[in-house]
Design an enzyme around this catalytic site. Structure first.
Site, mmCIF file in Angstrom:
data_model
loop_
_atom_site.group_PDB
_atom_site.id
_atom_site.type_symbol
_atom_site.label_atom_id
_atom_site.label_comp_id
_atom_site.label_asym_id
_atom_site.label_seq_id
_atom_site.Cartn_x
_atom_site.Cartn_y
_atom_site.Cartn_z
ATOM 1 N N ARG A 103 20.390 58.828 -42.962
ATOM 2 C CA ARG A 103 21.620 58.113 -43.351
ATOM 3 C C ARG A 103 22.234 57.579 -42.063
ATOM 4 O O ARG A 103 22.615 58.365 -41.190
ATOM 5 C CB ARG A 103 22.598 59.036 -44.076
ATOM 6 C CG ARG A 103 23.971 58.407 -44.185
ATOM 7 C CD ARG A 103 24.885 59.123 -45.146
ATOM 8 N NE ARG A 103 24.455 58.924 -46.513
ATOM 9 C CZ ARG A 103 25.245 59.140 -47.572
ATOM 10 N NH1 ARG A 103 26.486 59.552 -47.405
ATOM 11 N NH2 ARG A 103 24.798 58.938 -48.792
ATOM 12 N N HIS A 130 21.352 51.262 -50.485
ATOM 13 C CA HIS A 130 21.356 52.693 -50.840
ATOM 14 C C HIS A 130 20.301 52.897 -51.940
ATOM 15 O O HIS A 130 20.613 53.166 -53.096
ATOM 16 C CB HIS A 130 22.753 53.099 -51.322
ATOM 17 C CG HIS A 130 22.995 54.581 -51.337
ATOM 18 N ND1 HIS A 130 22.049 55.510 -50.956
ATOM 19 C CD2 HIS A 130 24.100 55.302 -51.686
ATOM 20 C CE1 HIS A 130 22.542 56.726 -51.075
ATOM 21 N NE2 HIS A 130 23.782 56.635 -51.514
ATOM 22 N N GLN A 133 20.164 56.028 -54.272
ATOM 23 C CA GLN A 133 21.218 55.993 -55.294
ATOM 24 C C GLN A 133 20.769 55.144 -56.481
ATOM 25 O O GLN A 133 20.937 55.529 -57.645
ATOM 26 C CB GLN A 133 22.511 55.426 -54.688
ATOM 27 C CG GLN A 133 23.652 55.346 -55.671
ATOM 28 C CD GLN A 133 24.130 56.715 -56.124
ATOM 29 O OE1 GLN A 133 24.407 57.576 -55.309
ATOM 30 N NE2 GLN A 133 24.211 56.928 -57.418
ATOM 31 N N ASP A 226 32.169 51.276 -57.256
ATOM 32 C CA ASP A 226 32.026 52.082 -56.028
ATOM 33 C C ASP A 226 33.316 51.914 -55.227
ATOM 34 O O ASP A 226 34.148 51.040 -55.539
ATOM 35 C CB ASP A 226 30.808 51.590 -55.219
ATOM 36 C CG ASP A 226 30.581 52.382 -53.925
ATOM 37 O OD1 ASP A 226 31.066 53.525 -53.814
ATOM 38 O OD2 ASP A 226 29.912 51.842 -53.013
ATOM 39 N N CYS A 266 28.869 55.800 -58.133
ATOM 40 C CA CYS A 266 27.926 56.563 -57.297
ATOM 41 C C CYS A 266 28.581 57.773 -56.637
ATOM 42 O O CYS A 266 27.891 58.682 -56.191
ATOM 43 C CB CYS A 266 27.328 55.657 -56.237
ATOM 44 S SG CYS A 266 28.573 54.943 -55.160
ATOM 45 N N ARG A 294 20.486 62.527 -58.659
ATOM 46 C CA ARG A 294 20.055 62.301 -57.269
ATOM 47 C C ARG A 294 18.960 63.299 -56.876
ATOM 48 O O ARG A 294 18.100 62.980 -56.063
ATOM 49 C CB ARG A 294 21.257 62.435 -56.314
ATOM 50 C CG ARG A 294 22.329 61.357 -56.466
ATOM 51 C CD ARG A 294 21.793 59.981 -56.109
ATOM 52 N NE ARG A 294 21.186 59.982 -54.794
ATOM 53 C CZ ARG A 294 21.861 59.866 -53.632
ATOM 54 N NH1 ARG A 294 23.161 59.680 -53.656
ATOM 55 N NH2 ARG A 294 21.234 59.912 -52.482
HETATM 56 N N1 CP Z 1 26.511 58.744 -53.642
HETATM 57 C C1 CP Z 1 26.282 59.308 -52.441
HETATM 58 O O1 CP Z 1 25.392 58.904 -51.688
HETATM 59 O O2 CP Z 1 27.090 60.353 -52.136
HETATM 60 P P1 CP Z 1 27.178 61.084 -50.741
HETATM 61 O O3 CP Z 1 27.838 60.125 -49.768
HETATM 62 O O4 CP Z 1 28.037 62.283 -50.998
HETATM 63 O O5 CP Z 1 25.810 61.444 -50.270
HETATM 64 N N1 NVA Z 2 29.551 52.224 -50.387
HETATM 65 C C1 NVA Z 2 29.814 53.607 -50.065
HETATM 66 C C2 NVA Z 2 28.823 54.476 -50.761
HETATM 67 C C3 NVA Z 2 28.979 55.949 -50.519
HETATM 68 C C4 NVA Z 2 27.911 56.751 -51.192
HETATM 69 C C5 NVA Z 2 29.762 53.809 -48.560
HETATM 70 O O1 NVA Z 2 28.886 53.252 -47.909
HETATM 71 O O2 NVA Z 2 30.628 54.509 -48.034
#
Ligand code: CP
Ligand code: NVA
Length: 315
Positions: A103, A130, A133, A226, A266, A294
């Site tokens: 990440r 993502h 997701q 989101d 999400c 997930r």
């Molecule tokens: N939806 C998602 O990726 O959540 P987190 O940021 O908690 O991993």
């Molecule tokens: N769009 C959000 C998604 C979090 C899972 C972010 O990048 O913070």
């Protein structure tokens, strides 16, 4: 040719591979014990530059359910910020790990990590995509609509971001009709529109951008949202709240939608920004199931990446 398959974005798998991954995820949900030794003896690195609840814990659980050892790696514990290049770092890590889930802030870092092609790199969220997701989202939709994906109308409301990019790519690959509803100022960039067009041209699917929330939710089978401010964009929070104020998923907006519209998010949610608490908790919401999905979808991607010869037995 290298046999290493990376999953940096949704289109790194074909539409039929995407469907197979969803099938394996369903098999994992039905009988997780059947898979408990599939990755025995393997080690999977889980590298996080940003906070995470779902991706972090579901990927740990996926490792332990498949017999692999998860190794947590935090950005401030490695040397990338002290000048060790990601390409050298991953060449070394490949001596210890079979796969790295990462990440990151920038998609470019994922591309650098993937370049030597020594272990599969799986995107656990970056600034542009993502894809893990989106797989969980497709599984949730498949379950909510009794095994159907093709032709369903999905409307995503809010900021066009990593989640909406992946949803549009993965969704059109799966045959969904995707509407992205956002203010003009937050419309997707041209590169992503081109990527989506390339996918939707080859499928029976459809993608459009709409700026009017009421028009966008009318006839939607699924309404998805989101956060308005993604991680790394905190400086824009106040301007985004103004731009996005009419794009909240609330009961008034949903009165323009079908009564049984499925609501998705999400997570994490910011109540009274992109969604209200009553909608989140309403019978239409599949948000908690979506988060639970997930785990099996991440486990299925690990199997697809590391166990491909036998993967097909479970599809
Ligand atoms: N939806 C998602 O990726 O959540 P987190 O940021 O908690 O991993
Ligand atoms: N769009 C959000 C998604 C979090 C899972 C972010 O990048 O913070």
């Amino acid at each position: 040719m290298s046999r290493v398959r990376h999953f940096l974005k949704d289109t790194d798998v074909s539409a039929s591979e995407q469907f197979d991954i969803l099938k394996v995820a369903r098999a994992i949900k039905r009988n997780r014990g059947q898979f408990s030794e599939t990755l025995l003896g393997m080690s999977i690195g889980l590298f996080f530059e940003k906070p995470s609840l779902r991706t972090r814990v579901s990927s740990h659980t996926a490792c332990s359910s498949l017999g692999a050892t998860p190794i947590s790696l935090r950005a401030d514990e490695l040397h990338f910020h002290r000048g060790e290049t990601p390409q050298d770092g991953i060449r070394v890590l490949a001596g210890y790990l079979e796969l790295l889930l990462a990440r990151v802030y920038s998609h470019k870092l994922l591309v650098e990590l993937a370049k030597p092609s020594v272990v599969p790199i799986v995107n656990g969220l970056c600034d542009l995509y993502h894809p893990l997701q989106a797989l969980a989202d497709l599984l949730t939709i498949y379950e909510a609509f009794n095994g159907r994906l093709k032709g369903l109308r999905l409307t995503y409301l809010g900021d066009s971001n990593n989640v909406s990019n992946s949803l549009a790519l993965a969704g059109t690959m799966a045959g969904l009709q995707v509407t992205l509803c956002c203010p003009k100022e937050l419309s997707p960039e041209d590169y992503i529109l081109k990527e989506i067009a390339n996918v939707s041209l080859t499928k029976d699917s459809f993608f459009r951008v709409e700026h009017d929330p009421k028009k966008a939710v009318a006839n939607a089978d699924i309404v998805y949202t989101d956060v308005w401010t993604s991680m790394g964009e905190e400086e824009e929070e106040s301007s985004r709240k103004i731009l996005l104020k009419d794009y909240q998923v609330n009961s008034e907006l949903l009165s323009s939608a079908k009564r049984d519209t499925v609501v998705m998010h999400c997570l994490p949610a910011h109540f009274n920004e992109e969604i209200t608490r009553d909608v989140f908790d309403s019978p239409n919401s599949r948000i908690i199931e979506q988060a639970h999905n997930r785990f099996p979808t991440t486990a299925a991607i690990f199997l697809f990446s590391l166990w491909r010869e036998r993967f097909m037995e479970f599809t």
